[in-house]
Design a protein around this motif. Sequence first.
Motif, PDB file in Angstrom:
ATOM      1  N   CYS A  23       0.856  -1.189   0.000  1.00 49.82           N
ATOM      2  CA  CYS A  23       0.000   0.000   0.000  1.00 49.82           C
ATOM      3  C   CYS A  23       0.886   1.232   0.000  1.00 49.82           C
ATOM      4  CB  CYS A  23      -0.930   0.010   1.215  1.00 49.82           C
ATOM      5  SG  CYS A  23      -2.194   1.303   1.058  1.00 49.82           S
ATOM      6  N   TYR A  29      -4.418   4.251  11.397  1.00 51.81           N
ATOM      7  CA  TYR A  29      -5.033   3.109  12.081  1.00 51.81           C
ATOM      8  C   TYR A  29      -4.670   1.784  11.420  1.00 51.81           C
ATOM      9  CZ  TYR A  29      -8.085   4.082   8.171  1.00 51.81           C
ATOM     10  OH  TYR A  29      -8.549   4.335   6.897  1.00 51.81           O
ATOM     11  N   GLY A  69      -6.737  -5.337  -0.711  1.00 54.75           N
ATOM     12  CA  GLY A  69      -5.307  -5.482  -0.446  1.00 54.75           C
ATOM     13  C   GLY A  69      -5.003  -5.138   0.997  1.00 54.75           C
ATOM     14  N   GLY A  70      -3.897  -4.568   1.243  1.00 50.39           N
ATOM     15  CA  GLY A  70      -3.054  -3.664   0.492  1.00 50.39           C
ATOM     16  C   GLY A  70      -3.892  -2.737  -0.404  1.00 50.39           C
ATOM     17  N   GLU A  71      -3.227  -2.139  -1.329  1.00 52.28           N
ATOM     18  CA  GLU A  71      -3.938  -1.289  -2.283  1.00 52.28           C
ATOM     19  C   GLU A  71      -3.984  -2.039  -3.615  1.00 52.28           C
ATOM     20  OE1 GLU A  71      -5.899   1.217  -2.480  1.00 52.28           O
ATOM     21  OE2 GLU A  71      -5.878   1.059  -4.645  1.00 52.28           O
ATOM     22  N   PRO A  72      -5.183  -2.551  -4.003  1.00 53.63           N
ATOM     23  CA  PRO A  72      -5.253  -3.418  -5.184  1.00 53.63           C
ATOM     24  C   PRO A  72      -4.747  -2.746  -6.460  1.00 53.63           C
ATOM     25  CG  PRO A  72      -7.451  -2.843  -4.404  1.00 53.63           C
ATOM     26  CD  PRO A  72      -6.491  -2.389  -3.356  1.00 53.63           C
ATOM     27  N   THR A  97     -12.043  -2.404  -3.293  1.00 53.10           N
ATOM     28  CA  THR A  97     -11.883  -1.383  -2.256  1.00 53.10           C
ATOM     29  C   THR A  97     -10.541  -0.725  -2.513  1.00 53.10           C
ATOM     30  OG1 THR A  97     -13.105  -2.762  -0.694  1.00 53.10           O
ATOM     31  CG2 THR A  97     -11.855  -0.952   0.229  1.00 53.10           C
ATOM     32  N   THR A  98     -10.539   0.597  -2.567  1.00 51.83           N
ATOM     33  CA  THR A  98      -9.322   1.315  -2.969  1.00 51.83           C
ATOM     34  C   THR A  98      -9.159   2.597  -2.172  1.00 51.83           C
ATOM     35  OG1 THR A  98      -8.223   2.429  -4.827  1.00 51.83           O
ATOM     36  CG2 THR A  98     -10.618   2.428  -4.875  1.00 51.83           C
ATOM     37  N   ASN A  99      -7.911   3.040  -2.051  1.00 51.62           N
ATOM     38  CA  ASN A  99      -7.691   4.364  -1.456  1.00 51.62           C
ATOM     39  C   ASN A  99      -7.948   5.462  -2.494  1.00 51.62           C
ATOM     40  OD1 ASN A  99      -5.325   4.569  -3.054  1.00 51.62           O
ATOM     41  ND2 ASN A  99      -4.022   3.807  -1.404  1.00 51.62           N
ATOM     42  N   VAL A 162     -13.690   5.297   8.365  1.00 49.26           N
ATOM     43  CA  VAL A 162     -13.512   4.629   9.657  1.00 49.26           C
ATOM     44  C   VAL A 162     -14.086   5.547  10.732  1.00 49.26           C
ATOM     45  CG1 VAL A 162     -11.884   3.654  11.298  1.00 49.26           C
ATOM     46  CG2 VAL A 162     -11.518   3.327   8.863  1.00 49.26           C
ATOM     47  N   ILE A 188     -17.349   2.568   9.314  1.00 46.31           N
ATOM     48  CA  ILE A 188     -16.847   1.284   9.831  1.00 46.31           C
ATOM     49  C   ILE A 188     -16.269   1.530  11.217  1.00 46.31           C
ATOM     50  CG2 ILE A 188     -15.269  -0.651   9.408  1.00 46.31           C
ATOM     51  CD1 ILE A 188     -14.968   0.352   6.526  1.00 46.31           C
ATOM     52  N   GLU A 189     -16.799   0.856  12.205  1.00 43.84           N
ATOM     53  CA  GLU A 189     -16.208   0.994  13.542  1.00 43.84           C
ATOM     54  C   GLU A 189     -14.744   0.605  13.490  1.00 43.84           C
ATOM     55  OE1 GLU A 189     -17.743  -1.065  16.954  1.00 43.84           O
ATOM     56  OE2 GLU A 189     -19.634  -0.011  16.778  1.00 43.84           O
ATOM     57  N   LEU A 190     -13.916   1.395  14.135  1.00 47.10           N
ATOM     58  CA  LEU A 190     -12.486   1.083  14.211  1.00 47.10           C
ATOM     59  C   LEU A 190     -12.318  -0.273  14.894  1.00 47.10           C
ATOM     60  CD1 LEU A 190      -9.528   2.136  13.953  1.00 47.10           C
ATOM     61  CD2 LEU A 190      -9.796   3.053  16.264  1.00 47.10           C
ATOM     62  N   MET A 191     -11.532  -1.161  14.255  1.00 45.95           N
ATOM     63  CA  MET A 191     -11.274  -2.474  14.855  1.00 45.95           C
ATOM     64  C   MET A 191      -9.892  -2.475  15.478  1.00 45.95           C
ATOM     65  SD  MET A 191     -12.830  -5.022  12.029  1.00 45.95           S
ATOM     66  CE  MET A 191     -12.892  -3.985  10.600  1.00 45.95           C
ATOM     67  N   THR A 193      -6.495  -3.934  16.144  1.00 46.61           N
ATOM     68  CA  THR A 193      -5.612  -4.929  15.538  1.00 46.61           C
ATOM     69  C   THR A 193      -4.393  -5.097  16.446  1.00 46.61           C
ATOM     70  OG1 THR A 193      -4.558  -3.174  14.280  1.00 46.61           O
ATOM     71  CG2 THR A 193      -6.285  -4.393  13.160  1.00 46.61           C
ATOM     72  N   SER A 322      -4.398  -4.572   6.488  1.00 52.90           N
ATOM     73  CA  SER A 322      -3.810  -4.511   5.168  1.00 52.90           C
ATOM     74  C   SER A 322      -3.132  -5.823   4.785  1.00 52.90           C
ATOM     75  CB  SER A 322      -2.784  -3.384   5.141  1.00 52.90           C
ATOM     76  OG  SER A 322      -2.516  -3.026   3.831  1.00 52.90           O
TER      77      SER A 322
HETATM   78  N1  SAM Z   1      -6.093   0.058   0.288  1.00 48.65           N
HETATM   79  C1  SAM Z   1      -7.501  -0.108   0.148  1.00 48.65           C
HETATM   80  C2  SAM Z   1      -8.229   1.027   0.828  1.00 48.65           C
HETATM   81  O1  SAM Z   1      -7.581   1.945   1.341  1.00 48.65           O
HETATM   82  O2  SAM Z   1      -9.461   1.035   0.810  1.00 48.65           O
HETATM   83  C3  SAM Z   1      -8.042  -1.473   0.558  1.00 48.65           C
HETATM   84  C4  SAM Z   1      -7.499  -2.118   1.800  1.00 48.65           C
HETATM   85  S1  SAM Z   1      -7.960  -1.335   3.313  1.00 48.65           S
HETATM   86  C5  SAM Z   1      -7.185  -2.394   4.494  1.00 48.65           C
HETATM   87  C6  SAM Z   1      -9.674  -1.761   3.385  1.00 48.65           C
HETATM   88  C7  SAM Z   1     -10.510  -0.973   4.355  1.00 48.65           C
HETATM   89  O3  SAM Z   1     -10.167  -1.365   5.670  1.00 48.65           O
HETATM   90  C8  SAM Z   1     -10.339   0.529   4.279  1.00 48.65           C
HETATM   91  O4  SAM Z   1     -11.591   1.133   4.072  1.00 48.65           O
HETATM   92  C9  SAM Z   1      -9.783   0.885   5.623  1.00 48.65           C
HETATM   93  O5  SAM Z   1     -10.254   2.144   6.034  1.00 48.65           O
HETATM   94  C10 SAM Z   1     -10.298  -0.239   6.507  1.00 48.65           C
HETATM   95  N2  SAM Z   1      -9.503  -0.474   7.711  1.00 48.65           N
HETATM   96  C11 SAM Z   1      -8.175  -0.715   7.813  1.00 48.65           C
HETATM   97  N3  SAM Z   1      -7.815  -0.896   9.104  1.00 48.65           N
HETATM   98  C12 SAM Z   1      -8.948  -0.776   9.841  1.00 48.65           C
HETATM   99  C13 SAM Z   1      -9.248  -0.868  11.226  1.00 48.65           C
HETATM  100  N4  SAM Z   1      -8.304  -1.123  12.120  1.00 48.65           N
HETATM  101  N5  SAM Z   1     -10.532  -0.717  11.613  1.00 48.65           N
HETATM  102  C14 SAM Z   1     -11.503  -0.465  10.692  1.00 48.65           C
HETATM  103  N6  SAM Z   1     -11.286  -0.371   9.378  1.00 48.65           N
HETATM  104  C15 SAM Z   1     -10.025  -0.518   8.945  1.00 48.65           C
END
Ligand code: SAM
Length: 326
Positions: A23, A29, A69-72, A97-99, A162, A188-191, A193, A322
């Motif tokens: 990525c 986060y 991904g990562g960033e697909p 899903t992409t940035n 998030v 999306i609730e912060l998870m 990790t 990621s």
């Molecule tokens: N690189 C892509 C992106 O930025 O969307 C795809 C991978 S990213 C890991 C997928 C999604 O997971 C993103 O929307 C990101 O905001 C979310 N994400 C990553 N870590 C997270 C966490 N700890 N809690 C909640 N969402 C999380």
Amino acid sequence: MLPLTDTYQRKFYYLRLSITDVCNFRCTYCLPNGYQRNKDRASFLSVNELERVAKAFGQLGTTKIRLTGGEPSMRRDFSDIIAAIHQQPTIKQIAMTTNGYRLAKEASHWRAAGLGAVNVSLDSLDARQFHQITGQNKFSDVMAGIDACLEAGFPMVKINVVLMKHITQQLAAFLAWIKHRPLQLRFIELMETGEGSDYFAQHHLSGENLRRQLLQQGWQLAQREPDAGPAQIFTHPDYQGQIGLIMPYDKNFCDSCNRLRVSAVGKLHLCLFGEQGIELRDLLQSEAQQASLQARIQSSLVQKKQTHFLHQGITGMASSLSYIGG
Ligand code: SAM
């Protein structure tokens, strides 16, 4: 073909397929220190291997594949990957899903290759705060990318946000943004990790408050489709856009789980949290292995647990989303 079904009678129509761990963003986060290359890791699945994954899951009832991904879009062969999966007649929907950093240039090409839906991550509507969170000064590129998706004809672009404490101050701006745009804002609730427990304690905001606020403001909960993602969807007669709320800490979250994951190096993960993954790659080497591949996928499902145990503070194998395709 019956869909894959586990011991708790959950059916799996939806595969999240990671195609790279790399990525280029450093979201606070997720990958605060940026992507760290591990020289011991295997190469990422090739287009042929990915196609075999899609074929096997398609034959087992999967109708939707999300590329993540990562960033697909870091994969230079991303269009070829979409096109290869698009060949599979049983896969009705390919999403990503992409940035968003390549969308402005590529959205229309990817749509032409067979991409059906896009989720763009966007954690702030303030360019400076966006830069702070992602480590990249690319707010306007991502916004241009979202517009490019709408212009390319994606019917509803989903925006992943998030849910963190700062969102409370931005909620009104986010809602105004979707009033006249076909965007689905997914909070999306912060998870928590493995790498982020202090961060979690500082920033986590429960979705419950937001749900209450939305219902008070006239938003209504919509019905869920069988291959839908984990979000509760809310609509409002005055808004063209929608809201999705993803609450992994909700005690019933796993009851409606319909998703499996395959990592970028070909491991099947039955849950985002808490296990090592089941090797599939040895069975992705030729078409002749399809029957064995499908049998392994099917027999692995008995290992799927009833819940992720996240609410008990178990963050499992995921050091960052990621690395296993969040
Ligand atoms: N690189 C892509 C992106 O930025 O969307 C795809 C991978 S990213 C890991 C997928 C999604 O997971 C993103 O929307 C990101 O905001 C979310 N994400 C990553 N870590 C997270 C966490 N700890 N809690 C909640 N969402 C999380």
